[in-house]
Design an enzyme around this catalytic site. Structure first.
Site, PDB file in Angstrom:
ATOM      1  CG  ASP A 108      11.564 -13.047 -66.557  1.00  7.07           C
ATOM      2  OD1 ASP A 108      10.599 -12.005 -65.670  1.00  7.07           O
ATOM      3  OD2 ASP A 108      11.306 -13.251 -67.477  1.00  7.07           O
ATOM      4  CD  GLU A 113       8.360 -13.278 -62.343  1.00  5.82           C
ATOM      5  OE1 GLU A 113       7.053 -12.830 -62.488  1.00  5.82           O
ATOM      6  OE2 GLU A 113       8.743 -13.816 -63.697  1.00  5.82           O
TER       7      GLU A 113
END
Length: 849
Positions: A543, A572
């Site tokens: 993340d 990400e």
């Protein structure tokens, strides 16, 4: 408002005249009292800027017992007026000022206001009696091993202060303004000591006329010197269990004392406090003889004059809600048939990832799953829903995906495990105990082993069904810094800070972890390795990976390669505003520095459906013009993107997707961008987007429910929305069976032909050729023979127009049509002869010869 606007307009031409002419009712009159430091001979002035008006200089023209006085009169009435105190009133003098912008917000109804301000304080006082001019030390921090930073509320002359400042236990070499070349008269100075300072000691600084204060550890814990002195490389942090004894080791280099605290239950008072022994590199250790399986414990550390208690950051089991650590014999948590055998998997580009939340899969009553919202619910097999459709794991297996990626399954903060009978939902992006499974997904969160056993059962079932498992990890931030074990054990170390001492916030949730520091990097690498080894996990999705540094991500990749090279890493790779050198950020722009680490391709995502930040912005499939080049580059795994966007060098660095748990689902986005279209037209747009994803190079990613056009009713951020929003709707799955079959066909097609899964940029450049086509059409050929497929050539055409389009084929041969706007798969739908094909509106055609 009209009169005010008129006055402002006129005043820009006749300001001096208007100031003297304005009536009291139409003017704002401000009296500013300013107290500067004693013996300060500087010429101070003001720059005043009313809200919505232009700024101009004003001088202090009077003096009273408090200090200098300025009378400011502004034409018009204002609710907010800003001002800066600076040297002189010159329009060009912006550098030399006292503090930053100050704002007056309490203007009286008659337009009058009187304020008091003090040099070195940004605060505005509206009552003279409330002004705090008692001289005192406001802050004292150890910022290097030879520097203490001292701050006061009232300025003093630092050039004459060496004799006025003392430090208990340390000798002072010099005192200088904090800002190099700054004024000697200041509220912030550097105190340089003759001897190195000890971070475990509590120093007290005294200043004549200002009192005294304890020195707390500041930036010193964030220096390279601190890492070099204290970084611990051992593999025994946390508890090391055996039946004969358990050893404990915690890293707390700034503590002067440490204790191991034991408990009899999750909510009992402490049973014992055992002093720990100071050991190497800032660690503390203790040893308990005998079998300590299921012993409940925490650590207590004394930092400065205060004690704080924390859960072991390395702990692998906890009590309910993760409030206390537990020693466990992990061998007792292995389910029957616990095996290291994994589904076969060769190349990262073969991955077709299905993103899922544990609770979403089973929470709907029509799911046919007994263990709703649980790990065991994921493991149930042969479950059925409306019209007898397969649900749960059987449905996922039937789709044909290779990996199931789970939203966070570590122990997170915001679901109360003692109140599971009450409606609660969270995605889980609020870490508490990184190495412990989330208890709310277990059948008994009070038993420390249950969550471990049941998660392992879930993973083993996935492997038995030939599905690999990816874990969503959130090492980039914690729920709250003050609550977390990291900051309780080593305050100030684990997080990034701005120059002003406030927390960096690139994550947008209040804090950023500092992966570039050795012990933060070590924790991340150790944690990932633990999950990979103990739980047989097959992939990690990071993340907000762009918060981390490239070296940390490369260390993660290296460690996983030692365990199992087939484990995939994706994340990400957004470019985020965190306190880290841009060249070091683990984002798409630096992808070239991170081999075999994949990034979500938001260029493809937004190019297909429109920006996720603008609800009604559309993309290629829903009406935007001029997207052909972006879609072409994205189909080719972004390897030819401009380097200002991304520096992908291989297709295994790219995750191709159009929808994820974040933002609107694709269906909900189409509802916003194309509200007047029929449901059938939106279905065609949706299928077109999914077909582009599943025929593109790179790793593929599908959001759970995307196959039946999942809707969350327009909720774009359902992180804590109820089950009614987040649950997988099995009634919709039954109603959208044709669409599910279409997705199954695309997946089967991708798995059948390796030409969609090329493993190098060179192969893509050599074997993928785009063809000329009309507007809103993207077509290309794949050299299937070169990729050793059972075909010579594959032709793919994506038509985003609402009208059929005639497209030229590369050769006048007989082609087999495998995908059209209605059906998809590996079987021939019909044959096409000649050198042209008529492609249906809003459709993908795949032809093979």
């Amino acid at each position: 408002m009209v009169l005010t606007a008129l006055l402002l307009l006129v005043s820009s031409f006749f300001s001096p005249f208007m100031q003297s002419f304005a009536s009291a009712a139409d003017a704002t009159k401000i009296t500013i009292h300013y107290q500067s430091a004693p013996n300060d001979k500087k010429e101070w002035g003001l720059w005043v800027f009313p809200e919505g008006g232009e700024g101009k200089p004003y001088a202090f023209t009077g003096e009273d017992q408090f200090g200098k006085v300025a009378e400011v009169e502004l034409p018009g009435t204002y609710d907010k007026v800003g001002f800066i105190v600076r040297h002189s009133t010159s329009d060009s003098d912006w550098e030399n000022k006292d503090g930053g912008d100050r704002f007056i917000t309490k203007v009286g109804k008659d337009g009058n206001v009187e304020v008091w301000i003090v040099q070195g304080q940004n605060r505005i006082y509206y009552d003279r009696a409330g002004v705090d001019i008692t001289r005192k030390i406001t802050k004292a921090t150890m910022d290097t091993f030879n520097q203490i930073t001292l701050e006061t509320n009232v300025p003093f002359d630092s050039s004459k202060s060496v004799g006025d400042i003392e430090i208990d236990g340390a000798q002072i070499e010099k005192v200088t303004p904090y800002k190099e070349g700054g004024d000697a008269t200041t509220t912030k100075v550097k105190i340089i000591t003759k001897q190195p300072l000890d971070v475990t000691k509590t120093y007290r600084v005294k200043q004549k006329g200002y009192g005294s204060a304890d020195v707390v550890n500041g930036n010193v814990v964030r220096t390279k010197e601190f890492d070099e002195k204290y970084a611990y490389s051992g593999n025994d942090l946390g508890n090391t269990y055996s039946k004969k004894q358990t050893n404990f080791r915690v890293w707390a280099p700034t503590a002067s004392e440490a204790k191991l605290v034991t408990y009899s239950s999750w909510n009992s008072k402490a049973v014992k406090e055992i002093s720990m022994t100071k050991s190497e590199k800032g660690t503390w250790k203790a040893e308990l003889k005998g079998n300590q399986d299921e012993l409940i414990y925490t650590y207590k550390v004394k930092i400065g004059n205060s004690w704080s208690e924390a859960v072991d950051p390395y702990v692998r089991a906890t009590t309910v809600n993760g409030d206390r650590g537990v020693v466990v014999d992990l061998a007792k948590t292995n389910p029957r048939k616990w095996s290291t055998n994994k589904p076969k998997f060769k190349n990262p580009e073969d991955a077709i990832i299905y993103e899922l939340h544990v609770r979403d899969l089973s929470s709907q009553k029509e799911s046919g799953i007994k263990n709703k919202g649980k790990y065991l619910g994921v493991a149930e097999w042969n479950t059925k829903g409306p019209n007898g459709v397969k649900t749960g794991l059987s449905h996922i297996k039937d789709l044909g995906v290779t990996h199931v990626q789970f939203l966070p399954i570590y122990d997170y903060r915001t679901v109360d495990e003692t109140k599971l009978n009450e409606p609660q939902f969270n995605w889980g992006y609020d870490p508490k105990n990184y190495n412990v499974p989330e208890g709310s997904y277990s059948t008994n969160p009070y038993n420390p082993k249950t969550r471990i056993i049941e998660l392992k059962q879930m993973i083993q079932t996935l492997h038995d069904k030939q599905l690999r498992m990816i874990m969503d990890v959130v090492y980039n931030h914690v729920y709250a810094v003050s609550e977390h074990s990291f900051d309780k054990l080593v305050p100030g170390y684990y997080f990034r800070y701005k120059e002003d001492g406030t927390l960096s916030n690139g994550t947008g949730v209040g804090n950023d972890t500092a992966s570039e520091r050795k012990m933060v990097r070590k924790f991340i690498v150790d944690s990932v390795a633990y999950w990979a080894k103990e739980y047989h996990i097959d992939g990690f999705r990071f993340d907000l990976m762009g918060i981390h540094d490239t070296k940390t991500m490369n260390e993660v990749r290296k460690k996983l390669d030692e365990i199992d090279p087939s484990i995939i890493v994706l994340g990400e790779g957004w470019d985020l505003e965190t306190e880290l050198d841009a060249k070091l950020k683990a984002n798409q722009k630096n992808a070239q520095d991170m081999k075999r680490i994949a990034h979500f391709n938001d260029g493809m995502r937004d190019g297909l459906k429109g920006s996720v930040f603008f609800d009604r912005d559309n993309g290629f499939v829903n009406g935007k013009q001029g997207q052909e080049k972006l879609i072409q580059q994205s189909i080719a795994a972004g390897i030819d993107y401009d380097h200002s966007t991304a520096t992908y060098e291989d297709p295994d660095q790219v995750v191709t997707y159009v929808e994820a748990h974040d933002n609107h689902t694709l269906w909900d986005k189409l509802q916003l961008t194309n509200p007047a279209e029929t449901e059938q037209t939106k279905k065609q747009m949706h299928k077109l987007a999914s077909s582009i994803i599943l025929t593109s190079q790179g790793m593929n990613f599908i959001h759970a429910g995307q196959e039946f056009m999942r809707t969350k009713g327009g909720d774009h951020n359902s992180y804590q929305s109820p089950d009614s929003v987040n649950q997988l709707d099995w009634k919709r799955r039954a109603a959208f069976s044709q669409e599910v079959d279409y997705m199954k066909g695309l997946i089967a097609l991708r798995k059948q032909y390796s030409s969609f899964r090329m493993t190098s940029a060179q192969a893509i450049h050599q074997n993928l050729r785009f063809v000329d086509a009309s507007a809103n059409v993207v077509g290309y050929t794949l050299n299937a023979k070169a990729n050793k497929d059972k075909a010579n050539e594959i032709m793919v055409i994506h038509n985003a127009n609402k009208q059929a389009q005639t497209v030229h084929l590369p050769s006048n041969r007989t082609w087999r049509l495998l995908v059209d706007g209605e059906q998809a798969g590996t079987k021939t739908l019909r044959t096409v002869k000649g050198n042209t094909v008529n492609v249906s509106p809003l459709s993908t055609f795949v032809l093979v010869r």
